[in-house]
Scaffold this active site. Structure first.
Site, PDB file in Angstrom:
ATOM      1  N   HIS A  17       0.829  -1.213   0.000  1.00  0.00           N
ATOM      2  CA  HIS A  17       0.000   0.000   0.000  1.00  0.00           C
ATOM      3  C   HIS A  17       0.853   1.249   0.000  1.00  0.00           C
ATOM      4  CE1 HIS A  17       0.995   0.008   4.335  1.00  0.00           C
ATOM      5  NE2 HIS A  17       0.965  -1.304   4.157  1.00  0.00           N
ATOM      6  N   HIS A  73      -2.742   3.808   4.400  1.00  0.00           N
ATOM      7  CA  HIS A  73      -3.213   3.034   3.247  1.00  0.00           C
ATOM      8  C   HIS A  73      -3.735   3.958   2.172  1.00  0.00           C
ATOM      9  CE1 HIS A  73      -3.257  -0.320   6.199  1.00  0.00           C
ATOM     10  NE2 HIS A  73      -2.752  -0.933   5.168  1.00  0.00           N
ATOM     11  N   GLU A 120       4.465  -5.948   0.609  1.00  0.00           N
ATOM     12  CA  GLU A 120       4.421  -6.954   1.668  1.00  0.00           C
ATOM     13  C   GLU A 120       3.842  -8.286   1.194  1.00  0.00           C
ATOM     14  OE1 GLU A 120       1.957  -6.057   5.124  1.00  0.00           O
ATOM     15  OE2 GLU A 120       1.171  -4.293   4.141  1.00  0.00           O
TER      16      GLU A 120
HETATM   17 CO    CO Z   1       2.067  -2.643   5.572  1.00  0.00          CO
END
Ligand code: CO
Length: 293
Positions: free
Chosen positions: A157, A165, A190
């Protein structure tokens, strides 16, 4: 686009600190050690450095992928065989570093390696003009080469000031197109690798909340919760950080009123294992600068 130096330096400083504290915190994950003590010690390291937590330290066990942290009075202990994801967010003046690693107390070496190599494969592709779908393809291919599945419904993000985010979203699976990377963008990648289904679902337990509306509350316990939430400036906080009793009633009231957003624990199927690796980076003219390395 030339990034403002002050902003750029805050991201770098937060990144260096997050890197250091993540490794120290992960070092406290040992068979027989208490989860609550480990979480509190790691969170304290951040404030002692004069920085702030961008979110409560996430510590997620085995099939849990994210959004678990110590409960108030948590008595859980790390056990032999556990696969423990430690995800740390640090901010300086709102500029966030988000980084995670997996501690293996069992025999999960190849699974840990899968998410770690997927992260490196994606980072190696980052440069202006690349579409986020290409990063997702690299993550998926690397994890599948290791014999596991990527978690399709968790993503990296974009990061912005006091915003955890934002755009762009970085998928963990191949997709056509997606946002095109530009110099100066800041985001976290991630990858999650799993022995399970490749999708996470929401558990009923919620430890982490975020304030999403500024309306006042009448209930005393709800007022107390908003006192914990307010200085967070929209960043997530933990149920564990709220003082006093009747916290549950206050939390559910505030969620129903649309003032708090809950982040339930996310997990793959029971008995599965999930690994995670994460870095934050800044897109540069030629590639990227990883702030959390
Ligand atoms: Co993260």
């Amino acid at each position: 686009m030339i990034m403002d130096d002050v902003v750029y330096d805050a991201y770098r400083e937060a990144g260096a600190l997050a890197q250091k504290i993540l490794h120290r915190g992960a070092g406290l994950v040992k068979e027989g050690a208490g989860l609550l003590e480990m979480v509190e010690a790691t969170e304290t390291m951040v404030t002692e450095e004069g920085a702030f937590l961008a979110f409560p330290l996430n510590v997620s066990f085995n099939e849990a992928a994210a959004h678990d942290t110590a409960m108030p009075g948590d008595e859980r202990v790390f056990a032999r065989g556990d696969l423990v994801k430690v995800d740390l967010g640090v901010h300086i003046d709102g500029y966030i570093a988000d980084t995670a690693m997996t501690v293996d107390l069992g025999d999960h070496g190849p699974l840990v390696e899968a998410s770690r190599s997927a992260l490196e494969a994606a980072i190696a592709l980052v440069r202006p003009g690349v579409a986020t779908g290409e990063l997702g393809a690299a993550v998926q291919a690397t994890i599948e080469e290791h014999g596991y599945k990527p978690v399709a419904n968790l993503t990296g993000h974009g990061l912005d000031c006091y915003n955890l985010h934002t755009r762009p979203t970085i998928p963990n699976v191949a997709m056509s197109g997606g946002a095109v990377l530009e110099e100066g963008m800041v985001f976290a990648i991630e990858p999650f690798a799993t022995t399970g289904s490749g999708r996470v679902g929401e558990a009923t337990r919620v430890e982490i909340y975020q304030q999403i509306a500024a309306r006042p509350a009448r209930l005393p316990s709800a007022k107390r919760i908003l006192e914990t939430a307010r200085p967070r400036r929209g960043l997530p906080f933990s149920r564990r950080w709220i003082p006093g009793d009747k916290v549950e009633i206050g939390l559910s009231t505030l969620v129903r009123a649309g003032i708090l957003h809950p982040f339930p624990m996310l997990h793959d199927v029971p008995g599965s294992f999930v690994s995670q690796a994460e870095h934050t980076l800044i897109v540069t003219e030629e590639g990227c600068e990883v702030t959390t390395r």
